[in-house]
Each structure stands twice: as structure tokens, then as C-alpha cells.
Design an enzyme around this catalytic site. Structure first.
Site, PDB file in Angstrom:
ATOM      1  CE  LYS A  89      -1.396   2.375   2.717  1.00  0.00           C
ATOM      2  NZ  LYS A  89      -1.429   4.212   2.994  1.00  0.00           N
ATOM      3  CB  SER A  99       5.722   9.452  11.297  1.00  0.00           C
ATOM      4  OG  SER A  99       4.773   9.223  11.259  1.00  0.00           O
ATOM      5  CB  SER A 100       8.460   7.753  15.765  1.00  0.00           C
ATOM      6  OG  SER A 100       9.811   7.597  14.779  1.00  0.00           O
ATOM      7  CD  GLU A 121      14.259   0.602   8.115  1.00  0.00           C
ATOM      8  OE1 GLU A 121      14.363   1.132   8.949  1.00  0.00           O
ATOM      9  OE2 GLU A 121      14.801  -1.144   8.279  1.00  0.00           O
ATOM     10  CB  CYS A 138      14.362   8.529   6.892  1.00  0.00           C
ATOM     11  SG  CYS A 138      15.153   7.343   5.840  1.00  0.00           S
ATOM     12  CD  GLU A 162      11.764  12.676  10.280  1.00  0.00           C
ATOM     13  OE1 GLU A 162      10.568  12.691  10.694  1.00  0.00           O
ATOM     14  OE2 GLU A 162      12.169  12.402   9.940  1.00  0.00           O
TER      15      GLU A 162
HETATM   16  P1  NAD Z   1       3.417   8.812   7.382  1.00  0.00           P
HETATM   17  O1  NAD Z   1       3.362   7.867   8.756  1.00  0.00           O
HETATM   18  O2  NAD Z   1       2.892   9.556   7.586  1.00  0.00           O
HETATM   19  O3  NAD Z   1       3.115   7.905   6.548  1.00  0.00           O
HETATM   20  C1  NAD Z   1       3.349   6.498   6.437  1.00  0.00           C
HETATM   21  C2  NAD Z   1       2.563   5.664   5.341  1.00  0.00           C
HETATM   22  O4  NAD Z   1       1.607   4.834   6.948  1.00  0.00           O
HETATM   23  C3  NAD Z   1       2.025   5.609   4.559  1.00  0.00           C
HETATM   24  O5  NAD Z   1       1.379   4.564   3.796  1.00  0.00           O
HETATM   25  C4  NAD Z   1      -0.218   5.911   5.114  1.00  0.00           C
HETATM   26  O6  NAD Z   1      -0.596   6.064   4.305  1.00  0.00           O
HETATM   27  C5  NAD Z   1       0.395   5.402   6.606  1.00  0.00           C
HETATM   28  N1  NAD Z   1      -0.643   5.139   7.448  1.00  0.00           N
HETATM   29  C6  NAD Z   1      -1.166   6.409   7.416  1.00  0.00           C
HETATM   30  N2  NAD Z   1      -1.688   6.153   9.229  1.00  0.00           N
HETATM   31  C7  NAD Z   1      -1.694   4.861   9.249  1.00  0.00           C
HETATM   32  C8  NAD Z   1      -2.132   3.669  10.177  1.00  0.00           C
HETATM   33  N3  NAD Z   1      -3.105   4.221  11.460  1.00  0.00           N
HETATM   34  N4  NAD Z   1      -1.460   2.707  10.248  1.00  0.00           N
HETATM   35  C9  NAD Z   1      -1.497   2.168   9.082  1.00  0.00           C
HETATM   36  N5  NAD Z   1      -0.770   3.183   8.314  1.00  0.00           N
HETATM   37  C10 NAD Z   1      -1.134   3.957   8.169  1.00  0.00           C
HETATM   38  O7  NAD Z   1       4.912   9.380   6.558  1.00  0.00           O
HETATM   39  P2  NAD Z   1       5.158  10.051   6.280  1.00  0.00           P
HETATM   40  O8  NAD Z   1       4.840  11.661   5.825  1.00  0.00           O
HETATM   41  O9  NAD Z   1       4.789   9.543   4.773  1.00  0.00           O
HETATM   42  O10 NAD Z   1       6.907   9.487   5.823  1.00  0.00           O
HETATM   43  C11 NAD Z   1       7.469  10.346   6.591  1.00  0.00           C
HETATM   44  C12 NAD Z   1       8.375   9.936   7.180  1.00  0.00           C
HETATM   45  O11 NAD Z   1       8.485   8.414   6.958  1.00  0.00           O
HETATM   46  C13 NAD Z   1       8.939  10.523   8.130  1.00  0.00           C
HETATM   47  O12 NAD Z   1       8.981  10.367   9.458  1.00  0.00           O
HETATM   48  C14 NAD Z   1      10.259   9.977   7.700  1.00  0.00           C
HETATM   49  O13 NAD Z   1      11.666   9.687   8.797  1.00  0.00           O
HETATM   50  C15 NAD Z   1       9.792   8.563   7.492  1.00  0.00           C
HETATM   51  N6  NAD Z   1      11.361   7.519   7.327  1.00  0.00           N
HETATM   52  C16 NAD Z   1      11.252   6.533   7.427  1.00  0.00           C
HETATM   53  C17 NAD Z   1      12.030   5.640   7.031  1.00  0.00           C
HETATM   54  C18 NAD Z   1      13.438   4.920   7.717  1.00  0.00           C
HETATM   55  O14 NAD Z   1      13.868   4.075   6.214  1.00  0.00           O
HETATM   56  N7  NAD Z   1      13.542   4.698   8.675  1.00  0.00           N
HETATM   57  C19 NAD Z   1      12.634   6.417   4.956  1.00  0.00           C
HETATM   58  C20 NAD Z   1      11.800   7.158   4.926  1.00  0.00           C
HETATM   59  C21 NAD Z   1      10.941   8.163   5.642  1.00  0.00           C
END
Ligand code: NAD
Length: 468
Positions: free
Chosen positions: A170, A222-223, A243, A277, A374
Site C-alpha cells: 500500500k 513516521s514514528s 523504519e 529519513c 524532524e
Molecule cells: P506517515 O507515517 O504519515 O505515513 C506512512 C504510511 O503509513 C503511509 O502509507 C500512510 O498512508 C500510512 N498510514 C497512515 N496512518 C496509518 C495507520 N494508522 N496505520 C497504518 N498505516 C498508516 O509517514 P510519511 O509522512 O508518509 O513519511 C515521512 C516519515 O517517514 C518521516 O518521519 C521519515 O523520517 C520517515 N521515513 C523513514 C525511513 C526509514 O528508513 N527509517 C525512510 C523514509 C521515511
């Protein structure tokens, strides 16, 4: 304008509901994303479950060949995928943008194809033989973010498939189209049901996390969401690889040469507009070098062209979405009102695109939002320090622990400092470099588990020990 469909069991599936995906450089609609229902997700999981017994029984050499064919498909469609990625994500075709991401996707797929999961012999003597086998888990659910949609999809999907699992992926609602197209293309070289894509809003991620037909979740995001995913996954005892977010610190040591390190510092922070990230998100600089490091960064920034990513002249694009644009704006404004000195950038131009200029902020410190949170955008706070021990303590005083770096003319000295940072990856005179054969993952709130290399592949397996 194209209306995209889900891909389940090797077939396109239309949905009743859709939403528009916008180009962050222009506001134009790139295409329409399908919205999967719970029934669509059930169908995708059922297809993946049906495909699993066959796929997991395919001899290893054939699975390796299939993964290499996946890499071939990416290679053959690189330009098409790169353009779609630029239009929906904003990153430029050029520089470390879409083509760079697609090359990475191909390279990661090829390396992962080459990895082995050999049987380990624990005992082999007159008393008997004990072997450790690695077995695939079943159906893997993959949930991806919007910053590197294609590359992260490949990071999830390829090791899962290589190890004999089947997948339901997804993508983020902000950048679903390149993933849908990628999965369509990959399905031309995979048996039906091995790789399925569902798309929709955030609630679909929740449905995946709780689905009892899925054995493992790999989540990048995100965390805050990662915590929710883990909580939800607990009910069905899914394995998780998480991650998550980072707030990486870099420490410049007093003997560093500011001019020599400026370019790597800059790209460590601003790769993908800072929407990375493991980008450098807090830079600690000693008093004696403070002005020279700031000047060198500002000078380098002046030569970096930002604009519509389809224009080959640009090497940085817009922020991907309005929510992130508003967050970056708020963090810079907060820093400004608290005495932060904006050395460059700091104000977005008028226009339909979500362009925010490269912004370097001096005279900020820990305890301010711009340092503690962040930013995930084109902003770098530069923090002054007097004592290296204090800088290390401040770098480690974060809930995150993804990456970190130390910068010095003396590599051994930098190596010693880098090793004391609480993070999954530590760099010396560099920041953010990753490779497909080196495990990557976070500590503390930056995640659980690793990706890449043999250790990353093993996360898609369970151990079976056979005593004979
Ligand atoms: P996000 O957490 O908002 O969304 C990530 C995914 O989770 C999306 O597909 C979203 O639709 C889904 N999602 C949202 N709510 C959910 C729920 N309740 N249950 C399951 N899935 C859900 O993150 P984002 O804004 O898309 O990405 C940015 C973040 O990702 C930053 O914090 C960044 O540091 C992190 N990131 C980490 C890595 C790593 O390898 N550590 C790599 C890339 C990005």
C-alpha cells in the site's frame, strides 16, 4: 487524466471511489488514485495467500532469476517511471532525483537477487546433525511513505519475494501512482498473486496492520504512525520491521576544513529537499569554525537550482505536500521569533507550487522546535557548541536514532566520535550514504529491525531448526 486501478491476482481491479493526486510543482492533477475497500484488501490478501504455497516452493535459483527480471523491467521502463515519479512526488528528474531513485531501485533489486540464505549446520558429528533453515513467512504487508515511493517499495517488496513470500503493498496517498505503475510492470514477470497493490487513504494502512491473513508487516513512515502500526499488529502477533523517523545529528570537529566538507554537508542535509529519513537534520559546529561553516554552506546553496523537476536544469524540486510545507514554514517561523538568524531562504515565493527555498538557520539551539523536531524539508539548523563532549550528549539527547555523523581532518578522531552516537548508521565525513549490502535501520524511536544485506533478507524469514 488517467484513472489508476488496483492490481490483485495479476489483474487490474477498478474501484468505485477515487481521489486526485496533485503535482506539487504546479498543483495540476497527475492522475486519479483508486480507493480500495476492505473487500478489495481481502481479495488481495486471499490472492497472495493462494500464491504463497507455489511461490515458496519455487527453487531458489528461479526466484533469483525472477528478481533479476524485476530489475530488468525497472531498467527498461526507467524514463517512464522517473517522469511519473517527478510529476507526483516533485523531485527532479536530474540530480539525486527520480532517475537516481530508479537507478537505486534497479541496483537494490539486483543485489538482493544475488543474496543467499544457506542452510547453517550447527552440529554434524557422530551424535547427529542439526541444521538451521530459513523459511518464508507467508503474506507480507508493505506500507510506504511519500519521500522515496519507488525505492522504498523495492526495499520492501524485493527481499520479501526473494525469500519466497508474497506481498500486498500500500503506497502513501500522496504518491500512489508510481507504485501502482511499478507493480503493474513487475507483474509482467511474476506469477499472479505474488505481488498485489492496494491503494487508498490512511485507514487502509490500519486495515492492513490488523488483517489476520498477513504474517508480517514492513512499514516505513513516521514514528507516530509506526507506534500505531505496532500496536495494531500485536493482536495478530505479526512480525514487524519498522523504519521510522530520524533527527540525525552531525558534529563538525574543531580541526575540520569548512570549505572541504561543505558540499557533502549540504547534500547530507538537502538530498530530496531534506525529505529523507536519514538526512542531516541538526548540525553541531564548534565556536571557532561556526561562521566559516555557515558561510561555506550558504555559498554552496546559492549554486543549487530549484524549480519544476521536469526541467533538467533543476536539481531540487518542491516540498511534496501542503501539510509538510506548512510544517516547515511553522518551524522556520518559530525559530525566527526565538532569535534564529536566517542565513538564506526562510520565505516561500508566491505561486501554485510548494516551493520552499533552501534555508539555513544559525543561532538556534536545543529546546527549539527546529532542532528538536524532524523538519523533513529543506531546512538545516546550525547549532554552536563549545565542548565536544557536550555536543555528543546533545546529539544523543533525542528520541530518534537513525543516523549520525562526525566530520574532521583526522579520520580516526571522527571515527571515535561517530561510534559514540546513538544511531543505527554512523558516518565519517559523510552523511546519508547507504548501500544494498550494508544493513540499515534505526535504534530508539527510529525503528525496529534492519533492511538490506543478508540481515535485511533474513527479516523476511523464520528459522526452522531440524535435528536428525
Ligand atoms: P506517515 O507515517 O504519515 O505515513 C506512512 C504510511 O503509513 C503511509 O502509507 C500512510 O498512508 C500510512 N498510514 C497512515 N496512518 C496509518 C495507520 N494508522 N496505520 C497504518 N498505516 C498508516 O509517514 P510519511 O509522512 O508518509 O513519511 C515521512 C516519515 O517517514 C518521516 O518521519 C521519515 O523520517 C520517515 N521515513 C523513514 C525511513 C526509514 O528508513 N527509517 C525512510 C523514509 C521515511
Amino acid at each position: 487524466m488517467k484513472r489508476y486501478e488496483l492490481l490483485i491476482d495479476g489483474k487490474a481491479v477498478a474501484t468505485a471511489d477515487h481521489f486526485a493526486v496533485h503535482d506539487p510543482a504546479t498543483g495540476a492533477v497527475v492522475g486519479e488514485c483508486p480507493v480500495a475497500t476492505r473487500a478489495d484488501l481481502d481479495a488481495a490478501v486471499a490472492a497472495a495467500r493462494r500464491a504463497f504455497p507455489l511461490w515458496s516452493a519455487v527453487p531458489d535459483a528461479e526466484r533469483k532469476a525472477a528478481v533479476n527480471r524485476m530489475a530488468d523491467v525497472i531498467h527498461a521502463h526507467m524514463e517512464e517511471l522517473a517522469e511519473l515519479l517527478t510529476r507526483e512526488q516533485g523531485k527532479p528528474l536530474n540530480g539525486m532525483g527520480s532517475r537516481f531513485e530508479l537507478h537505486g531501485a534497479e541496483g537494490w533489486a539486483r543485489h538482493t537477487a544475488s543474496l543467499d540464505l544457506p542452510v547453517e549446520v550447527i552440529q554434524d558429528d557422530a551424535k547427529g546433525r542439526v541444521e538451521l533453515h530459513r523459511k518464508p513467512l507467508g503474506v507480507v504487508g508493505s506500507i510506504t511513505p511519500w519521500n522515496f515511493p519507488v525505492l522504498i517499495a523495492i526495499w520492501h517488496v524485493v527481499p520479501a519475494i526473494r525469500a519466497g513470500n508474497t506481498v500486498v503493498i500500500k503506497p502513501s496517498p500522496y504518491t500512489p501512482l508510481s507504485t501502482i505503475r511499478l507493480v503493474e510492470l513487475l507483474n509482467t514477470v511474476l506469477p499472479a498473486g505474488v505481488l498485489n497493490v492496494v491503494a487508498g487513504r490512511d485507514d487502509l494502512g490500519q486495515m492492513i496492520s490488523e488483517h489476520d491473513g498477513i504474517q508480517k508487516l514492513v512499514f516505513t513512515g513516521s514514528s507516530a504512525t509506526g507506534r500505531r502500526v505496532m500496536r495494531t499488529a500485536a493482536d495478530t502477533l505479526k512480525r514487524v520491521t519498522l523504519e521510522l523517523g530520524g533527527n540525525d545529528a552531525g558534529i563538525v570537529l574543531p580541526d575540520a576544513d569548512p570549505e572541504a566538507i561543505a558540499e557533502k554537508l549540504f547534500w547530507g542535509a538537502f538530498i530530496n529537499n531534506g525529505q529523507t529519513c536519514a538526512a542531516l537534520k541538526r548540525l553541531y559546529v564548534p565556536d571557532a569554525l561556526y561562521d566559516r561553516v555557515c558561510d561555506a554552506l550558504v555559498r554552496y546553496a546559492a549554486g543549487v537550482a530549484m524549480g519544476n523537476g521536469l526541467d533538467e536544469a533543476n536539481i531540487l524540486g518542491p516540498i511534496q505536500n501542503r501539510m509538510q510545507f506548512d510544517k516547515v514554514t511553522a518551524l522556520v517561523e518559530d525559530a525566527r521569533t526565538r532569535g534564529g538568524r536566517i542565513l538564506c531562504g526562510g520565505a516561500a515565493p508566491e505561486g501554485p507550487g510548494l516551493f520552499y527555498p533552501v534555508t539555513i538557520v544559525a543561532d538556534v539551539t536545543d529546546g527549539m522546535r527546529i532542532v528538536d523536531e524532524e523538519q523533513f524539508g529543506p531546512v538545516l539548523p546550525v547549532i554552536r557548541y563549545h565542548d565536544v563532549e557536550d555536543a555528543i550528549a546533545r546529539a544523543n539527547a533525542s528520541e530518534n536514532g537513525l543516523g549520525g555523523s562526525a566530520w574532521s581532518a583526522d579520520v580516526d578522531r571522527a571515527r571515535a566520535v561517530a561510534g559514540r552516537l546513538e544511531c543505527g548508521t554512523a558516518w565519517v565525513n559523510n552523511h546519508g550514504a547507504i548501500r544494498p549490502d550494508a544493513p540499515f535501520g534505526g535504534v530508539k524511536a527510529s525503528g525496529i529491525g534492519v533492511e538490506f544485506g543478508r540481515q535485511g533478507l533474513e527479516e523476511y524469514t523464520s528459522i526452522q531448526v531440524v535435528h536428525q
